[in-house]
Design an enzyme around this catalytic site. Sequence first.
Site, mmCIF file in Angstrom:
data_model
loop_
_atom_site.group_PDB
_atom_site.id
_atom_site.type_symbol
_atom_site.label_atom_id
_atom_site.label_comp_id
_atom_site.label_asym_id
_atom_site.label_seq_id
_atom_site.Cartn_x
_atom_site.Cartn_y
_atom_site.Cartn_z
ATOM 1 N N ASP A 68 0.812 -1.217 0.000
ATOM 2 C CA ASP A 68 0.000 0.000 0.000
ATOM 3 C C ASP A 68 0.844 1.265 0.000
ATOM 4 O O ASP A 68 2.063 1.218 0.160
ATOM 5 C CB ASP A 68 -0.946 -0.004 1.220
ATOM 6 N N ASN A 137 -7.200 -2.828 14.367
ATOM 7 C CA ASN A 137 -8.585 -3.209 14.060
ATOM 8 C C ASN A 137 -8.643 -4.424 13.134
ATOM 9 O O ASN A 137 -9.671 -4.696 12.532
ATOM 10 C CB ASN A 137 -9.340 -2.023 13.442
ATOM 11 N N HIS A 139 -6.905 -4.870 10.336
ATOM 12 C CA HIS A 139 -6.698 -4.641 8.900
ATOM 13 C C HIS A 139 -5.386 -5.250 8.423
ATOM 14 O O HIS A 139 -4.447 -5.431 9.195
ATOM 15 C CB HIS A 139 -6.815 -3.155 8.522
ATOM 16 N N GLU A 144 -9.430 -2.026 5.340
ATOM 17 C CA GLU A 144 -10.033 -1.654 6.611
ATOM 18 C C GLU A 144 -11.316 -2.461 6.867
ATOM 19 O O GLU A 144 -11.901 -3.020 5.927
ATOM 20 C CB GLU A 144 -10.373 -0.156 6.580
#
Length: 246
Positions: A68, A137, A139, A144
């Site tokens: 990313d 979280n 990811h 996400e």
Amino acid sequence: MAYVRVFDNETQVAGAAAVIIASAILHKPNVILGLATGSTPIPTYRELIRLYQNGVLDFSRVITFNLDEYCHLPAEHACSYHYFMRKHLFENINISAGNTHLPNGNAPDLAKEGIRYDMAIETAGGIDLQLLGIGRNGHIGFNEPAEQFTYESHVADLTPSTMEANSRFFEEEDMPFQAISMGIGSIMSAKEILLIATGMDKAEAIRKSLQGDIRPQIQASILRTHPKAVYLLDQAAASQLDCSKA
Ligand code: GLP
């Protein structure tokens, strides 16, 4: 089911991750590696640099695709993932710049850039070994929590939890709120997956991804459906795992 290995500390996690990556390079000098950013892989990259400096590893034919990049952040910015990869790995080994790939978060048409990136991965032959960290979280890359898994590379709106976690690297006004990320498709198509997690702040995400339901709200949970996924954890990251479910 993912294979899970727990180590005493993050140095051992990095050592084990570097052994797996080094072995992939030794088996296949033109291996295609999927690479990750974040603070977790830095000690692993340090180990790989040491193996290169000792003459054990040759990166001249290795090909890399990163997960990313932030959107609308210049590649030269000290917080960009282009800069991160140069600093923590590429400029310290004999990899050819042309063999390293990251999505372009400044492309004029980011949807087209996602398509281009997926095609580049496919044309290269797909990823042999994908290194992953994990967000608090759950990811992976910047996939996400969502209502569904997104298989293609795409632009992701960063969640408040991710922005908070990453804000330590940015001046407040510079903090990007979007990133372009490899999708779950390219990640899951990798022949092997290696997820590393260290520290207490990853313990909940690790538990949910390994022992909760497989669901897009915890993106890493899908890794359990991969035939060759390995989790390397330190004691802290593994501390919420229910051993009776192992
Ligand atoms: C970012 C990256 C992820 C990484 C995560 C965790 O969100 N896009 O690939 O896994 O950070 O980073 P850290 O290792 O610093 O906790």
